[in-house]
Design a protein around this motif. Structure first.
Motif, PDB file in Angstrom:
ATOM      1  N   ASP A  19       0.856  -1.179   0.000  1.00  0.00           N
ATOM      2  CA  ASP A  19       0.000   0.000   0.000  1.00  0.00           C
ATOM      3  C   ASP A  19       0.894   1.232   0.000  1.00  0.00           C
ATOM      4  N   VAL A  20       0.482   2.242  -0.743  1.00  0.00           N
ATOM      5  CA  VAL A  20       1.264   3.457  -0.853  1.00  0.00           C
ATOM      6  C   VAL A  20       0.356   4.659  -0.608  1.00  0.00           C
ATOM      7  N   VAL A  21       0.800   5.535   0.251  1.00  0.00           N
ATOM      8  CA  VAL A  21       0.143   6.826   0.432  1.00  0.00           C
ATOM      9  C   VAL A  21       1.133   7.862  -0.071  1.00  0.00           C
ATOM     10  N   ALA A  22       0.737   8.574  -1.116  1.00  0.00           N
ATOM     11  CA  ALA A  22       1.638   9.550  -1.715  1.00  0.00           C
ATOM     12  C   ALA A  22       1.093  10.959  -1.504  1.00  0.00           C
ATOM     13  N   VAL A  23       1.979  11.868  -1.234  1.00  0.00           N
ATOM     14  CA  VAL A  23       1.608  13.258  -1.043  1.00  0.00           C
ATOM     15  C   VAL A  23       1.907  14.011  -2.337  1.00  0.00           C
ATOM     16  N   ARG A  24       0.948  14.817  -2.774  1.00  0.00           N
ATOM     17  CA  ARG A  24       1.112  15.642  -3.984  1.00  0.00           C
ATOM     18  C   ARG A  24       1.287  14.820  -5.246  1.00  0.00           C
ATOM     19  N   TRP A  25       0.809  13.672  -5.312  1.00  0.00           N
ATOM     20  CA  TRP A  25       0.880  12.743  -6.435  1.00  0.00           C
ATOM     21  C   TRP A  25       0.883  13.474  -7.766  1.00  0.00           C
ATOM     22  N   THR A  26      -0.109  13.312  -8.597  1.00  0.00           N
ATOM     23  CA  THR A  26      -0.100  13.962  -9.914  1.00  0.00           C
ATOM     24  C   THR A  26      -0.521  15.420  -9.833  1.00  0.00           C
ATOM     25  N   LEU A  27      -1.229  15.789  -8.788  1.00  0.00           N
ATOM     26  CA  LEU A  27      -1.684  17.172  -8.671  1.00  0.00           C
ATOM     27  C   LEU A  27      -0.527  18.146  -8.458  1.00  0.00           C
ATOM     28  N   SER A  28       0.639  17.632  -8.096  1.00  0.00           N
ATOM     29  CA  SER A  28       1.788  18.509  -7.879  1.00  0.00           C
ATOM     30  C   SER A  28       2.133  19.285  -9.143  1.00  0.00           C
ATOM     31  N   ALA A  29       1.781  18.758 -10.289  1.00  0.00           N
ATOM     32  CA  ALA A  29       2.084  19.431 -11.553  1.00  0.00           C
ATOM     33  C   ALA A  29       1.380  20.776 -11.678  1.00  0.00           C
ATOM     34  N   PHE A  30       0.282  20.950 -10.984  1.00  0.00           N
ATOM     35  CA  PHE A  30      -0.492  22.179 -11.149  1.00  0.00           C
ATOM     36  C   PHE A  30       0.098  23.378 -10.422  1.00  0.00           C
ATOM     37  N   TYR A  31       1.226  23.190  -9.753  1.00  0.00           N
ATOM     38  CA  TYR A  31       1.972  24.345  -9.259  1.00  0.00           C
ATOM     39  C   TYR A  31       2.645  25.051 -10.432  1.00  0.00           C
ATOM     40  N   LEU A  32       2.845  24.321 -11.511  1.00  0.00           N
ATOM     41  CA  LEU A  32       3.421  24.905 -12.722  1.00  0.00           C
ATOM     42  C   LEU A  32       2.304  25.581 -13.517  1.00  0.00           C
ATOM     43  N   ASP A  33       2.612  26.648 -14.176  1.00  0.00           N
ATOM     44  CA  ASP A  33       1.620  27.441 -14.876  1.00  0.00           C
ATOM     45  C   ASP A  33       1.404  26.944 -16.300  1.00  0.00           C
ATOM     46  N   LEU A  44       2.963  12.471 -15.664  1.00  0.00           N
ATOM     47  CA  LEU A  44       2.848  11.746 -14.391  1.00  0.00           C
ATOM     48  C   LEU A  44       1.727  10.717 -14.434  1.00  0.00           C
ATOM     49  N   VAL A  45       0.575  11.111 -14.976  1.00  0.00           N
ATOM     50  CA  VAL A  45      -0.561  10.190 -15.069  1.00  0.00           C
ATOM     51  C   VAL A  45      -0.204   8.982 -15.928  1.00  0.00           C
ATOM     52  N   ALA A  46       0.578   9.207 -16.984  1.00  0.00           N
ATOM     53  CA  ALA A  46       0.953   8.113 -17.884  1.00  0.00           C
ATOM     54  C   ALA A  46       1.902   7.115 -17.227  1.00  0.00           C
ATOM     55  N   PHE A  47       2.777   7.580 -16.326  1.00  0.00           N
ATOM     56  CA  PHE A  47       3.801   6.703 -15.781  1.00  0.00           C
ATOM     57  C   PHE A  47       3.520   6.173 -14.376  1.00  0.00           C
ATOM     58  N   LEU A  48       2.700   6.851 -13.634  1.00  0.00           N
ATOM     59  CA  LEU A  48       2.438   6.417 -12.257  1.00  0.00           C
ATOM     60  C   LEU A  48       1.258   5.459 -12.209  1.00  0.00           C
ATOM     61  N   PRO A  49       1.257   4.557 -11.261  1.00  0.00           N
ATOM     62  CA  PRO A  49       0.104   3.671 -11.111  1.00  0.00           C
ATOM     63  C   PRO A  49      -1.148   4.489 -10.797  1.00  0.00           C
ATOM     64  N   GLU A  50      -2.286   4.024 -11.290  1.00  0.00           N
ATOM     65  CA  GLU A  50      -3.541   4.734 -11.028  1.00  0.00           C
ATOM     66  C   GLU A  50      -3.923   4.554  -9.559  1.00  0.00           C
ATOM     67  N   PRO A  51      -4.187   5.649  -8.865  1.00  0.00           N
ATOM     68  CA  PRO A  51      -4.527   5.534  -7.441  1.00  0.00           C
ATOM     69  C   PRO A  51      -5.947   5.025  -7.237  1.00  0.00           C
ATOM     70  N   ASN A  52      -6.177   4.415  -6.088  1.00  0.00           N
ATOM     71  CA  ASN A  52      -7.533   4.024  -5.714  1.00  0.00           C
ATOM     72  C   ASN A  52      -8.370   5.256  -5.400  1.00  0.00           C
ATOM     73  N   ALA A  53      -7.721   6.274  -4.865  1.00  0.00           N
ATOM     74  CA  ALA A  53      -8.407   7.523  -4.532  1.00  0.00           C
ATOM     75  C   ALA A  53      -7.398   8.662  -4.545  1.00  0.00           C
ATOM     76  N   THR A  54      -7.864   9.807  -5.001  1.00  0.00           N
ATOM     77  CA  THR A  54      -7.063  11.021  -4.920  1.00  0.00           C
ATOM     78  C   THR A  54      -7.834  11.984  -4.034  1.00  0.00           C
ATOM     79  N   ILE A  55      -7.271  12.276  -2.887  1.00  0.00           N
ATOM     80  CA  ILE A  55      -7.933  13.153  -1.927  1.00  0.00           C
ATOM     81  C   ILE A  55      -7.270  14.522  -1.980  1.00  0.00           C
TER      82      ILE A  55
END
Length: 121
Positions: A19-33, A44-55
């Motif tokens: 089990d993995v709990v990741a902080v700032r997963w794919t949403l971290s990209a939105f700090y970039l303009d 990131l979405v293409a290479f990272l495993p799909e999460p069960n939930a993004t909170i």
């Protein structure tokens, strides 16, 4: 470098059935303009495993800025009201299936909301 290390460690853990709990997963990209944020997000979405939930632990940017000020020390480059509002807007409009948790309450209330969002309460 740290993001790529996180991706590697996450990939290893997922392949091993962990089990993995990741902080700032794919949403971290939105700090970039603009286009760069969208491009990094797609990568990131293409290479990272799909999460069960993004909170998304969502808090009003003015409240977040108050919290930043209360910790003392120097503000980081994104720690201003305009930037926080822009990033929050990008995340909410990302198209990712998000579970939005109100993070404006006490730590106990926020934890209760996150556990409920995960079906653990």
């Amino acid at each position: 470098l740290f993001m790529f290390m996180d991706i590697f460690v996450t990939g290893v853990a997922v392949r091993r059935g962990g089990d993995v709990v990741a902080v700032r997963w794919t949403l971290s990209a939105f700090y970039l303009d603009g286009w760069s944020g969208r491009a990094v997000h797609r990568l990131l979405v293409a290479f990272l495993p799909e999460p069960n939930a993004t909170i998304l632990m969502d808090v009003d940017p003015a409240t977040a800025l108050e919290r930043v000020g209360s910790r003392g020390g120097e503000e980081e480059m994104f720690e201003n009201l305009e930037s926080m509002e822009e990033v929050r807007s990008r995340m909410l409009a990302s198209g990712e299936p998000l579970v939005v948790v109100d993070a404006g309450g006490t730590p106990e209330e926020v934890l209760e909301g996150a556990l409920a969002a995960l079906g653990l309460s």
